[in-house]
Every structure is written in C-alpha cells, then in structure tokens.
Design an enzyme around this catalytic site. Structure first.
Site, PDB file in Angstrom:
ATOM      1  N   PRO A  61       0.831  -1.199   0.000  1.00  0.00           N
ATOM      2  CA  PRO A  61       0.000   0.000   0.000  1.00  0.00           C
ATOM      3  C   PRO A  61       0.869   1.253   0.000  1.00  0.00           C
ATOM      4  O   PRO A  61       1.835   1.352   0.750  1.00  0.00           O
ATOM      5  CB  PRO A  61      -0.788  -0.129   1.308  1.00  0.00           C
ATOM      6  CG  PRO A  61      -0.810  -1.599   1.598  1.00  0.00           C
ATOM      7  CD  PRO A  61       0.523  -2.105   1.116  1.00  0.00           C
ATOM      8  N   GLU A  62       0.525   2.213  -0.854  1.00  0.00           N
ATOM      9  CA  GLU A  62       1.293   3.444  -0.947  1.00  0.00           C
ATOM     10  C   GLU A  62       0.378   4.631  -0.717  1.00  0.00           C
ATOM     11  O   GLU A  62      -0.754   4.467  -0.263  1.00  0.00           O
ATOM     12  CB  GLU A  62       2.009   3.486  -2.299  1.00  0.00           C
ATOM     13  CG  GLU A  62       2.957   2.297  -2.477  1.00  0.00           C
ATOM     14  CD  GLU A  62       3.685   2.287  -3.809  1.00  0.00           C
ATOM     15  OE1 GLU A  62       3.824   3.378  -4.429  1.00  0.00           O
ATOM     16  OE2 GLU A  62       4.130   1.208  -4.232  1.00  0.00           O
ATOM     17  N   LYS A  97       2.640   7.214   3.912  1.00  0.00           N
ATOM     18  CA  LYS A  97       2.105   5.885   4.179  1.00  0.00           C
ATOM     19  C   LYS A  97       1.606   5.732   5.612  1.00  0.00           C
ATOM     20  O   LYS A  97       1.183   4.668   5.998  1.00  0.00           O
ATOM     21  CB  LYS A  97       3.189   4.840   3.908  1.00  0.00           C
ATOM     22  CG  LYS A  97       3.700   4.830   2.473  1.00  0.00           C
ATOM     23  CD  LYS A  97       4.715   3.728   2.302  1.00  0.00           C
ATOM     24  CE  LYS A  97       5.297   3.732   0.907  1.00  0.00           C
ATOM     25  NZ  LYS A  97       6.270   2.668   0.704  1.00  0.00           N
ATOM     26  N   ARG A 156       1.043 -10.317   7.141  1.00  0.00           N
ATOM     27  CA  ARG A 156       2.489 -10.562   7.236  1.00  0.00           C
ATOM     28  C   ARG A 156       3.144  -9.860   8.426  1.00  0.00           C
ATOM     29  O   ARG A 156       4.340  -9.962   8.633  1.00  0.00           O
ATOM     30  CB  ARG A 156       3.176 -10.141   5.928  1.00  0.00           C
ATOM     31  CG  ARG A 156       2.734 -10.982   4.728  1.00  0.00           C
ATOM     32  CD  ARG A 156       3.433 -10.559   3.456  1.00  0.00           C
ATOM     33  NE  ARG A 156       4.885 -10.710   3.540  1.00  0.00           N
ATOM     34  CZ  ARG A 156       5.723 -10.391   2.550  1.00  0.00           C
ATOM     35  NH1 ARG A 156       5.239  -9.901   1.413  1.00  0.00           N
ATOM     36  NH2 ARG A 156       7.014 -10.545   2.690  1.00  0.00           N
ATOM     37  N   ASN A 173       7.025   1.842  -4.459  1.00  0.00           N
ATOM     38  CA  ASN A 173       7.643   1.260  -5.650  1.00  0.00           C
ATOM     39  C   ASN A 173       6.875   1.553  -6.936  1.00  0.00           C
ATOM     40  O   ASN A 173       7.435   2.074  -7.904  1.00  0.00           O
ATOM     41  CB  ASN A 173       7.804  -0.250  -5.455  1.00  0.00           C
ATOM     42  CG  ASN A 173       8.838  -0.831  -6.390  1.00  0.00           C
ATOM     43  OD1 ASN A 173       9.908  -0.269  -6.567  1.00  0.00           O
ATOM     44  ND2 ASN A 173       8.515  -1.953  -7.011  1.00  0.00           N
TER      45      ASN A 173
END
Length: 366
Positions: A2-3, A64, A136, A196
C-alpha cells in the site's frame, strides 16, 4: 505494498465511518511486533470511551502513515500498513491493495485482525465495526501524544499532494544527491508516501531512467519529475486508489507480467509495442519502458564506473598473479628443502649399515 493513494483511501474510509462516533469497545489481539512501544491491552484502554474527531495521513495526509485524532488528553493511534495492512468495515470487503482476490470474505471477525473498533454515535441504532488487518505483520500500530511532531510522521519528507515543494526547492533537494533517482523517490525522508509502483509511474511519465543519477539530471528532466510526482499521486487519489480506474496508458496497468506468459498491451506514442524491462534499483524491482526511458547523462558516470571496476579487477588479477608467482617460488623452496631433508634422513638411516659393513670387512681381513 500500500502506498500514498491506498493510505489516503484508508483515511477517507475512516472519516466516513468513524468521525464523530464514540469508541464503545476495542478488541485487540496480542502481537508484540505490530503493536510498537505499546501492548494491545494499553492500546485498548487508551482508546476506550473517546470520540473520533478526525482521520488523516500527515498534516492532512502524510505518506504511508495515517492516524486517528481523538478527543480528550490521551494519546492518538498512529498506523502504518507495511506490506499487507488494510482496513475492513463489518459487512464489507477489505480495502485490498490492487485487485480484490476471489477468496475475499466478509466473515467476522476477519482473519489476521489486530484490532477492531466498535463505534457508535448518539443517533445510531447499530454500532459500526472497523478492523485493522495485517497478514504478514509488517505494519505498525503506535500511540502518540502529538502525531505530527513525533516519529514516525516527524521524520517524513514532503507530501506530493499537500506540501509539494516549489520547482527550485525540488531541484536543489534532488541535485544534492548522487544516488539513482528511483532510490531517492523511495526515500520517505524525501517524499512521503511514494512507494515502488508510484515511483516507477512517475519516472515513466517523466521519461527518466530509474538508474539516472540525481546530480546529473537536466533541468527538463527535473521539471518533468516535479510535475509527475504531484500529478501521478493526485490522479491515483482522485479515483480513491481504484486501479480499475487508472488511465490505460499507465505503466501500472501493464507492469505485472514479469515472468508470466501473457503479454502486456502497452504501446509507444507511435503505436508500436513498448518494451517493458525490469531491473533492481534501491533494493526494489523497477519496471521501465526501454524505448522511452534511456540512461542519458548518467550513462557517462555509469561507463566511468564500469571502467573503474574493470581497472580494479585487472589490478586484483595482477596482484593475484604476483601472489601466485611468489607462492610458486615459496613452493619450490619448500620442495627443495623437503628433498634435502629426505636425503639427509636416508643418509642417517643408512649410516649404521655402512658402519657395520666396514667392521665386517675389517674382521674378514684380520
């Protein structure tokens, strides 16, 4: 991951479902990794009974990181999604990064839940429940007294939407660096929220190669980067980070085919098929279009580095050869010494036999 657009979508969701509502209950599960500097129990106690006044990411977005502003004198929750963090409202699907998977479920409580806020206002007949999920465990949940003046927000750079620097300041900030431009865009202390895929999208539209060195960028390249850094983020946020609504000529729509058999459909301005290539820059996989993003002024620096590397390699090989020659000389000396030692030992072992023979000979003569 997520950005900025996805995090702004999360902040917007919280503004829609949580603002002006009271937190009547908090369910939190123990996780000493995700809960940073605070236990899940402390987190629950700090929020219980307080009213949500606002939800933002930075001074009105910060990259973020996003936070809830609560009433009262206590601390405020500051959250970071990490790689797989997301929000989910009870009765709805979670806000996934990229497309929602087919196995997505509205089951409650959801899998990988870290905490659930139970919210209710005076006029509500039913409560609203919002969960923070992280499969994660790379996200972070903190409590801060003053979110904007404490880490992690205080360490972040400019926000491409709300606090984009003017062109002159942007040029100065870029040109004082010597790293690849892709690595700089990923640096959160430079530009908060640019991750990214956003960085690759900016570079694609600015027609700048990811490996181009910051201190050799032309004025035209820097002007294009300044405009696209703001424009790409603005467009992504304007459609609530819904990638199905991104323009078809965006690299995002075609960049995910690495190692797959299906071919992308991205074309060049002249209608010919584009060539998407992947390299690693700043520790991240970078996608770029070979025909449009060519290494220009930075190529001289790259060639010089290659020459230096080759020169260093030649010197290393010569040293190794010299060392080998010296080793060969040493080995020869050792071999000669060993042969002499063996001859001496053989001579010493044979000495008694020769003495005995001489004695026998003398006896026979007598």
């Amino acid at each position: 991951m997520p950005e900025l657009p996805e995090v702004e979508r999360a902040a917007k969701l919280l503004r829609e479902v949580a603002v002006d509502k009271k937190i009547i209950d908090v369910e939190a599960v123990e996780d000493t990794i995700v809960f940073s500097g605070v236990s899940h129990e402390e987190f629950s106690k700090e929020l219980l009974g307080r009213t949500v006044k606002d939800a933002q990411r930075y001074e009105l977005p910060t990259g973020k990181v996003f936070y809830l502003l609560l009433d009262g004198k206590g601390r405020h929750p500051v959250m970071h999604f990490g790689m797989t963090g997301m929000l989910q409202v009870k009765g709805q699907l979670a806000t996934y990064y990229r497309e929602t998977p087919r196995k997505a479920s509205t089951d409650w409580p959801p899998r990988f839940m870290k905490f659930i806020l139970h919210l209710k206002s005076d006029g509500d007949t039913e409560e609203t429940q919002v969960a923070f999920l992280d499969a994660r465990r790379l996200g972070r949940v903190r409590l801060c007294k003053s979110p904007l003046t404490e880490p992690p927000i205080s360490t972040l750079g400019f926000d491409p939407i709300l606090s984009m620097p003017d062109l002159d300041d942007f040029k100065k900030g870029v040109r004082k660096r010597s790293c690849p431009i892709k690595a700089l865009l990923l640096d959160q202390s430079f530009s908060a929220g640019v991750g990214n895929w956003v960085a690759d999208e900016i570079l694609y539209h600015a027609r700048v190669h990811p490996e181009e060195r910051c201190n050799v960028l032309t004025d035209a390249q820097l002007e294009a980067l300044h405009m696209q850094t703001s424009e790409v983020c603005r467009l992504a946020v304007s459609v609530n980070a819904d990638d199905s609504k991104f323009p078809q000529d965006w690299l995002f729509k075609h960049r995910w085919g690495k190692g797959k058999k299906e071919k992308h459909t991205l074309t060049l301005p002249d209608g010919k098929p584009a060539t998407i290539k992947w390299i690693t820059v700043g520790g991240r996989t970078s996608a770029y279009v070979a025909e449009l993003q060519k290494l220009q002024r930075g190529k001289a620096a790259a060639d010089a580095q290659a020459v230096r590397s080759e020169s260093t390699r030649w010197c290393w090989l010569r040293c190794k050869q010299t060392e080998g020659d010296e080793d060969a000389k040493v080995d020869k000396k050792v071999q000669n010494a060993t042969r002499k030692r063996k001859r001496k030992l053989n001579t010493d072992e044979d000495a008694p036999t020769r003495t005995a023979r001489r004695k026998t000979t003398r006896t026979h003569r007598t």
